[in-house]
Design a protein around this motif. Structure first.
Motif, short mmCIF file in Angstrom:
data_model
loop_
_atom_site.label_atom_id
_atom_site.label_comp_id
_atom_site.label_asym_id
_atom_site.label_seq_id
_atom_site.Cartn_x
_atom_site.Cartn_y
_atom_site.Cartn_z
N GLU A 1 0.90 -1.13 0.08
CA GLU A 1 -0.16 -0.23 -0.01
C GLU A 1 0.88 1.24 -0.10
OE1 GLU A 1 -3.91 1.98 2.63
OE2 GLU A 1 -2.42 0.40 3.65
N THR A 2 1.92 1.44 0.74
CA THR A 2 3.02 2.40 0.73
C THR A 2 3.55 2.55 -0.40
OG1 THR A 2 3.23 2.12 2.99
CG2 THR A 2 4.75 3.38 1.93
N ALA A 3 4.02 1.46 -1.19
CA ALA A 3 4.76 1.67 -2.36
C ALA A 3 3.81 2.06 -3.54
CB ALA A 3 5.12 0.17 -2.78
N ILE A 4 2.51 1.55 -3.63
CA ILE A 4 1.76 1.87 -4.60
C ILE A 4 1.35 3.57 -4.57
CG2 ILE A 4 -0.70 1.55 -3.66
CD1 ILE A 4 -1.41 0.56 -6.60
N LYS A 5 1.24 4.09 -3.36
CA LYS A 5 1.14 5.51 -3.08
C LYS A 5 2.13 6.18 -3.42
CE LYS A 5 -2.67 4.91 0.53
NZ LYS A 5 -2.89 5.15 1.99
N ALA A 6 3.49 5.88 -3.25
CA ALA A 6 4.72 6.52 -3.42
C ALA A 6 4.97 6.58 -4.89
CB ALA A 6 5.95 5.87 -2.38
N ILE A 7 4.71 5.63 -5.51
CA ILE A 7 4.94 5.41 -7.15
C ILE A 7 4.07 6.31 -7.80
CG2 ILE A 7 4.79 3.80 -9.08
CD1 ILE A 7 5.66 1.71 -7.00
N ASN A 8 2.61 6.17 -7.23
CA ASN A 8 1.79 7.23 -7.89
C ASN A 8 1.51 7.15 -9.52
OD1 ASN A 8 -0.43 9.25 -7.55
ND2 ASN A 8 1.13 10.75 -7.59
N GLY A 9 1.88 6.15 -9.91
CA GLY A 9 1.45 5.80 -11.48
C GLY A 9 2.65 6.40 -12.16
N ARG A 10 3.64 6.76 -11.72
CA ARG A 10 5.02 7.18 -12.35
C ARG A 10 5.70 6.03 -13.05
NH1 ARG A 10 8.42 10.27 -7.99
NH2 ARG A 10 7.50 8.66 -6.65
N VAL A 11 5.60 4.84 -12.57
CA VAL A 11 6.08 3.59 -13.30
C VAL A 11 5.29 2.63 -13.01
CG1 VAL A 11 8.46 4.49 -13.24
CG2 VAL A 11 7.76 3.12 -11.27
N PRO A 12 5.37 1.61 -13.66
CA PRO A 12 4.81 0.23 -13.48
C PRO A 12 5.00 -0.52 -11.97
CG PRO A 12 5.36 0.10 -15.55
CD PRO A 12 5.98 1.31 -14.99
N PHE A 13 3.93 -1.23 -11.24
CA PHE A 13 4.13 -1.58 -9.90
C PHE A 13 3.96 -3.10 -9.98
CE2 PHE A 13 2.52 -1.95 -5.51
CZ PHE A 13 3.79 -2.30 -4.78
N ALA A 14 5.06 -4.09 -9.72
CA ALA A 14 4.51 -5.36 -9.57
C ALA A 14 5.15 -6.17 -8.47
CB ALA A 14 5.25 -6.19 -11.00
N PRO A 15 4.29 -6.03 -7.37
CA PRO A 15 4.96 -6.59 -5.98
C PRO A 15 4.93 -7.93 -5.99
CG PRO A 15 2.58 -5.99 -5.98
CD PRO A 15 3.19 -5.51 -7.36
N GLY A 16 5.78 -8.65 -5.11
CA GLY A 16 5.59 -9.95 -4.99
C GLY A 16 4.58 -10.38 -3.90
N THR A 17 3.90 -11.35 -4.32
CA THR A 17 2.56 -11.67 -3.52
C THR A 17 2.59 -13.25 -3.03
OG1 THR A 17 1.36 -12.08 -5.59
CG2 THR A 17 1.17 -9.94 -4.66
N GLY A 18 3.63 -13.85 -3.43
CA GLY A 18 3.71 -15.20 -3.31
C GLY A 18 4.14 -15.63 -1.94
N SER A 19 3.89 -16.92 -1.44
CA SER A 19 4.05 -17.55 -0.21
C SER A 19 4.16 -19.07 -0.25
CB SER A 19 3.00 -17.07 0.67
OG SER A 19 3.23 -17.83 2.00
N THR A 20 4.79 -19.66 0.83
CA THR A 20 4.79 -21.02 0.63
C THR A 20 3.51 -21.28 1.14
OG1 THR A 20 5.83 -22.95 1.64
CG2 THR A 20 5.53 -21.40 3.47
N ASN A 21 2.59 -20.51 1.61
CA ASN A 21 1.06 -20.75 2.31
C ASN A 21 0.28 -20.42 0.99
OD1 ASN A 21 -1.26 -19.92 3.45
ND2 ASN A 21 -0.42 -20.76 5.10
N HIS A 22 -0.27 -21.45 0.47
CA HIS A 22 -1.20 -21.10 -0.73
C HIS A 22 -2.30 -20.08 -0.36
CE1 HIS A 22 -3.56 -21.84 -4.22
NE2 HIS A 22 -4.80 -21.85 -3.78
N GLN A 23 -2.86 -20.19 0.58
CA GLN A 23 -4.04 -19.33 0.99
C GLN A 23 -3.53 -17.92 1.43
OE1 GLN A 23 -7.48 -19.54 0.76
NE2 GLN A 23 -7.15 -21.89 0.30
N GLU A 24 -2.20 -17.73 1.77
CA GLU A 24 -1.86 -16.54 1.90
C GLU A 24 -1.44 -15.75 0.58
OE1 GLU A 24 1.66 -16.31 4.45
OE2 GLU A 24 0.52 -16.80 6.59
N ALA A 25 -0.85 -16.61 -0.15
CA ALA A 25 -0.54 -16.22 -2.03
C ALA A 25 -1.69 -15.71 -2.51
CB ALA A 25 0.14 -17.29 -2.61
N LEU A 26 -2.67 -16.37 -2.16
CA LEU A 26 -4.00 -16.17 -2.98
C LEU A 26 -4.62 -14.73 -2.23
CD1 LEU A 26 -6.02 -17.25 -4.83
CD2 LEU A 26 -7.20 -18.50 -3.02
#
Length: 308
Positions: A70-95
């Motif tokens: 959330e902090t990153a997307i606000k700081a970027i403010n559309g200036r460049v693309p944003f692709a955060p890591g959302t993976g986890s060893t826990n499937h439900q967390e990744a989802l």
């Protein structure tokens, strides 16, 4: 042009995997984090990623990962693309994290191969297909067998690409260069191939790669971005020159487990407090001294650091 196609067009070059800075008490240092993002964009990085390997996601709580995104997307403010890591060893967390990223309005989500569990290829297919089917945003698979303990095979990735239109690319932290060649052969030449191995960032461009997600971009963002710019402009000589110029820095930053050397370097540069959460720790003093000497070739260090 569809949104997926638009994203494939703009997600190129140096995607900087920004570290997660901590204060001395190991709490999140979000003010410094925003400054890092501003510096990355001003230095020419083409896109931003967070909570990938360099961002110590396994040391963050689920709520902290949400807050960092959330902090990153606000700081970027559309200036460049944003692709955060959302993976986890826990499937439900990744989802959950991937769905949350979509709600935040990210451009794409990078989902790592689950670590420690060592799932079969069939299980990996089910894991990724379930996540891809649950969201509309583009997915970049993150294959890093040296840290996850399992390699996502090309045939599995190709099957996912065929069955999941929103799986548009892969970050290959894979030293097997034959493997990465076969990724484009089997997934299509328009599939986005990003290097996560620093010494393969330039070679992957030569076979049709789209860019890199390199930890070194944390320390030398302008040089890493320039290498991609030179390649895109057809200045192969300059791109190759930068490839070799960056090699000593790439080497020293991986003499200990990422992001320990990167955070030590950023601390020396005055960009962050060099703090990691256990079980990670800073490199030993000998390696820190070596990092300091190599850094002098690339950046002007504060006098207090140079004089040590």
């Amino acid at each position: 042009m569809s949104k997926l196609q638009e994203t494939k067009q703009k997600l190129r070059g140096s995607i900087a995997p920004v570290v997660t800075p901590f204060k001395e008490d190991e709490s999140l240092d979000l003010d410094t984090f925003k400054q890092l993002i501003d510096w990355q964009i001003a230095s020419g990085s083409h896109a931003i990623s967070v909570t990938g390997t360099s961002g110590e996601p396994s040391s963050l709580t689920l709520k902290e990962r949400e807050l960092v995104m959330e902090t990153a997307i606000k700081a970027i403010n559309g200036r460049v693309p944003f692709a955060p890591g959302t993976g986890s060893t826990n499937h439900q967390e990744a989802l959950y994290l991937t769905k949350t990223a979509q709600e935040m309005g990210v451009d794409a989500a990078m989902v790592i191969v689950p670590y420690y569990n060592k799932p079969s290829q069939h299980a990996l297919y089910k894991h990724y297909k379930t996540i891809a089917d649950a969201v509309d945003i583009p997915i970049i698979v993150y294959n890093i067998p040296g840290r996850t303990g399992v390699n996502l095979e090309v045939k599995t990735l190709a099957r996912l690409v065929e069955d999941c239109p929103n799986i548009i690319g892969v970050k290959e932290s894979n030293k097997d260069f034959e493997h990465v060649n076969r990724v484009l052969l089997n997934c299509g030449r328009d599939f986005l191939l990003f290097s996560g191995i620093e010494l393969l960032c330039y070679p992957m461009l030569t076979i049709g790669g789209s860019g890199s997600i390199s930890a070194t971009a944390n320390v030398a963002p302008a040089q890493v971005a320039e290498m991609h710019n030179a390649w895109e402009e057809g200045n192969r000589e300059r791109a190759l020159e930068l490839h070799y110029e960056l090699m000593p820095l790439n080497d020293v930053l991986f003499k200990d487990t990422n992001p320990a050397p990167v955070k030590a370097a950023l601390g020396m540069m005055g960009k962050i407090k060099p703090v990691l959460r256990m079980p990670m720790d800073l490199p030993n003093q000998a390696l820190q001294d070596e990092i300091r000497e190599v850094l002098k070739q690339y950046v002007e260090l504060p006098d207090s650091v140079v004089s040590r």
